[in-house]
Motif scaffolding. Structure first.
Motif, mmCIF file in Angstrom:
data_model
loop_
_atom_site.group_PDB
_atom_site.id
_atom_site.type_symbol
_atom_site.label_atom_id
_atom_site.label_comp_id
_atom_site.label_asym_id
_atom_site.label_seq_id
_atom_site.Cartn_x
_atom_site.Cartn_y
_atom_site.Cartn_z
ATOM 1 N N GLY A 1 8.321 10.021 -6.231
ATOM 2 C CA GLY A 1 9.620 9.344 -6.275
ATOM 3 C C GLY A 1 9.676 8.117 -5.392
ATOM 4 N N ASP A 2 10.828 7.927 -4.751
ATOM 5 C CA ASP A 2 11.087 6.737 -3.939
ATOM 6 C C ASP A 2 10.330 6.847 -2.618
ATOM 7 O OD1 ASP A 2 12.083 4.491 -2.744
ATOM 8 O OD2 ASP A 2 14.098 5.287 -2.399
ATOM 9 N N ALA A 3 9.108 6.319 -2.620
ATOM 10 C CA ALA A 3 8.229 6.483 -1.465
ATOM 11 C C ALA A 3 8.184 5.210 -0.627
ATOM 12 C CB ALA A 3 6.822 6.842 -1.933
ATOM 13 N N PRO A 4 7.969 5.331 0.668
ATOM 14 C CA PRO A 4 7.803 4.136 1.498
ATOM 15 C C PRO A 4 6.469 3.452 1.196
ATOM 16 C CG PRO A 4 7.335 6.106 2.778
ATOM 17 C CD PRO A 4 7.836 6.584 1.445
ATOM 18 N N VAL A 5 6.374 2.174 1.530
ATOM 19 C CA VAL A 5 5.127 1.435 1.339
ATOM 20 C C VAL A 5 4.750 0.757 2.653
ATOM 21 C CG1 VAL A 5 5.488 1.041 -1.124
ATOM 22 C CG2 VAL A 5 6.334 -0.641 0.545
ATOM 23 N N ALA A 6 3.465 0.498 2.791
ATOM 24 C CA ALA A 6 2.958 -0.230 3.961
ATOM 25 C C ALA A 6 2.645 -1.654 3.528
ATOM 26 C CB ALA A 6 1.705 0.454 4.504
ATOM 27 N N VAL B 1 1.891 8.241 6.543
ATOM 28 C CA VAL B 1 0.944 7.216 6.969
ATOM 29 C C VAL B 1 0.488 6.395 5.762
ATOM 30 C CG1 VAL B 1 0.113 8.590 8.919
ATOM 31 C CG2 VAL B 1 -1.023 8.781 6.688
ATOM 32 N N PRO B 2 0.012 5.161 5.980
ATOM 33 C CA PRO B 2 -0.555 4.376 4.886
ATOM 34 C C PRO B 2 -1.717 5.121 4.239
ATOM 35 C CG PRO B 2 -0.197 2.986 6.808
ATOM 36 C CD PRO B 2 0.042 4.397 7.253
ATOM 37 N N ALA B 3 -1.879 4.939 2.936
ATOM 38 C CA ALA B 3 -2.917 5.675 2.196
ATOM 39 C C ALA B 3 -4.311 5.401 2.756
ATOM 40 C CB ALA B 3 -2.853 5.308 0.721
ATOM 41 N N SER B 4 -4.539 4.201 3.290
ATOM 42 C CA SER B 4 -5.869 3.871 3.801
ATOM 43 C C SER B 4 -6.243 4.713 5.015
ATOM 44 C CB SER B 4 -5.951 2.385 4.162
ATOM 45 O OG SER B 4 -4.934 2.024 5.078
ATOM 46 N N PHE C 1 7.371 1.839 10.866
ATOM 47 C CA PHE C 1 8.352 2.785 11.394
ATOM 48 C C PHE C 1 9.647 2.693 10.594
ATOM 49 C CE2 PHE C 1 11.818 4.065 14.132
ATOM 50 C CZ PHE C 1 11.339 5.178 14.806
ATOM 51 N N ASP C 2 10.156 1.473 10.436
ATOM 52 C CA ASP C 2 11.417 1.292 9.695
ATOM 53 C C ASP C 2 11.282 1.728 8.252
ATOM 54 O OD1 ASP C 2 12.551 0.321 11.984
ATOM 55 O OD2 ASP C 2 12.566 -1.782 11.368
ATOM 56 N N GLU C 3 10.134 1.467 7.656
ATOM 57 C CA GLU C 3 9.932 1.848 6.252
ATOM 58 C C GLU C 3 10.011 3.361 6.084
ATOM 59 O OE1 GLU C 3 9.211 0.921 2.172
ATOM 60 O OE2 GLU C 3 9.708 -0.368 3.893
ATOM 61 N N GLU D 1 0.849 -1.187 0.000
ATOM 62 C CA GLU D 1 0.000 0.000 0.000
ATOM 63 C C GLU D 1 0.887 1.240 0.000
ATOM 64 O OE1 GLU D 1 -3.281 2.068 3.036
ATOM 65 O OE2 GLU D 1 -2.447 0.064 3.436
ATOM 66 N N SER D 2 0.566 2.193 -0.843
ATOM 67 C CA SER D 2 1.345 3.425 -0.882
ATOM 68 C C SER D 2 1.138 4.211 0.413
ATOM 69 C CB SER D 2 0.926 4.287 -2.077
ATOM 70 O OG SER D 2 -0.441 4.651 -1.971
#
Length: 295
Positions: free
Chosen positions: A263-268, A244-247, A205-207, A165-166
């Motif tokens: 760009g280089d975004a974190p994911v859930a 935060v997660p998109a949801s 958190f790590d992401e 999830e973005s």
């Protein structure tokens, strides 16, 4: 006395004839007569009397008939319940989920569909962090759990992963960056962050931290929220921004604006975890519903 003795007795009592009863249950007449005789000896009184046309129940036989029917009925109900439990139609299912996972549509859909398709399974729910969910699974206090996993396998656990999830930036509505359609993480280098403790959402958190480091900075965490669901309210209070997660965008709090990350975004990451050794039909049904396409 065994259940077969009760079945033999019931057949003779219903047919009022040993020969017809023997044909009905698929044995010859002499063995059936012998079984009835042994039953009467065990009880200590005759259950039948001979007549020119067959047999009739004695008073003792009439009394025994009622109890025999009750016992055989109970045995059949027990057999039916055992088979239904083996098919996962009845029983209990204990499901856990993290606070952030609760907002993912797959969690609500799976729970809703399971309750509709398995109304006689007692479903209980528990919301705690991923670490405690895994502990609950290991201790057999939970049967399945929606967790936020890392990239490595978890020993003893079967993980069924869902699409990543973005994540989005949650900002106070009055923040200058809230007017942008997208944000690069590097733009947040000097901003105060509101995050949840690593123990609450380890992989999330790590992401977030690792994505910021890839963008060239160490995030400045000014405020720690007790739960991820509290993060949005602290952002609304202008204590900082968060990722935060998109949801989580379903949480529409006045004073908070969500912006996509460029760009280089974190994911859930989200997965349904259960014990590798669990062969429960109920868990299998729940897992199949979770992995089935929505519709």
């Amino acid at each position: 006395m065994e259940l077969r003795h009760l079945r033999y007795f019931l057949a003779v009592a219903q047919e009022r004839n040993v020969t017809r009863a023997a044909a009905r249950i698929g044995i010859s007449q002499p063995p059936l007569s012998q079984q009835i005789k042994e039953l009467e000896q065990e009880i200590g009184t005759p259950l039948f009397v001979r007549t020119p046309h067959g047999v009739e129940l004695t008073d003792a036989g009439q009394a025994f008939l009622q109890e025999a029917e009750r016992v055989l009925g109970g045995a059949e109900r027990a057999r039916t319940m055992a088979l239904r439990a083996a098919r996962g139609e009845v029983g209990q299912l204990r499901v856990g989920f993290t606070g952030s996972a609760a907002f993912n549509p797959v969690v609500a859909r799976t729970i809703r569909d399971f309750r509709r398709t398995h109304p006689q399974v007692l479903l209980t729910l528990e919301e705690v962090n991923t670490t405690r969910l895994l502990d609950g699974l290991s201790r057999q206090q939970l049967d399945a759990a929606f967790i936020r996993p890392g990239l490595t396998p978890i020993e003893g656990m079967a993980l069924h992963r869902f699409p990543d999830e973005s994540m989005k930036v949650a900002l106070p509505s009055g923040h200058p960056l809230a007017r942008q359609t997208t944000i690069r993480l590097a733009q947040l280098a000097d901003e105060p962050f509101v995050l949840f403790p690593r123990t609450v959402g380890l992989s999330l958190f790590d992401e977030v931290i690792n994505a910021c480091r890839r963008a060239g900075f160490e995030p400045r965490i000014d405020q720690v929220a007790p739960q991820i669901s509290s993060v949005v309210n602290l952002v609304a209070a202008e204590l900082g921004l968060s990722v935060v997660p998109a949801s989580i965008c379903q949480v529409q709090v006045a004073g908070v604006h969500y912006v996509d990350i460029e760009g280089d975004a974190p994911v859930a990451r989200l997965a349904l975890a259960s014990r590798e050794t669990d062969r429960s039909a109920v868990v299998s049904h729940f897992t199949k519903l979770a992995l089935s396409p929505p519709g």
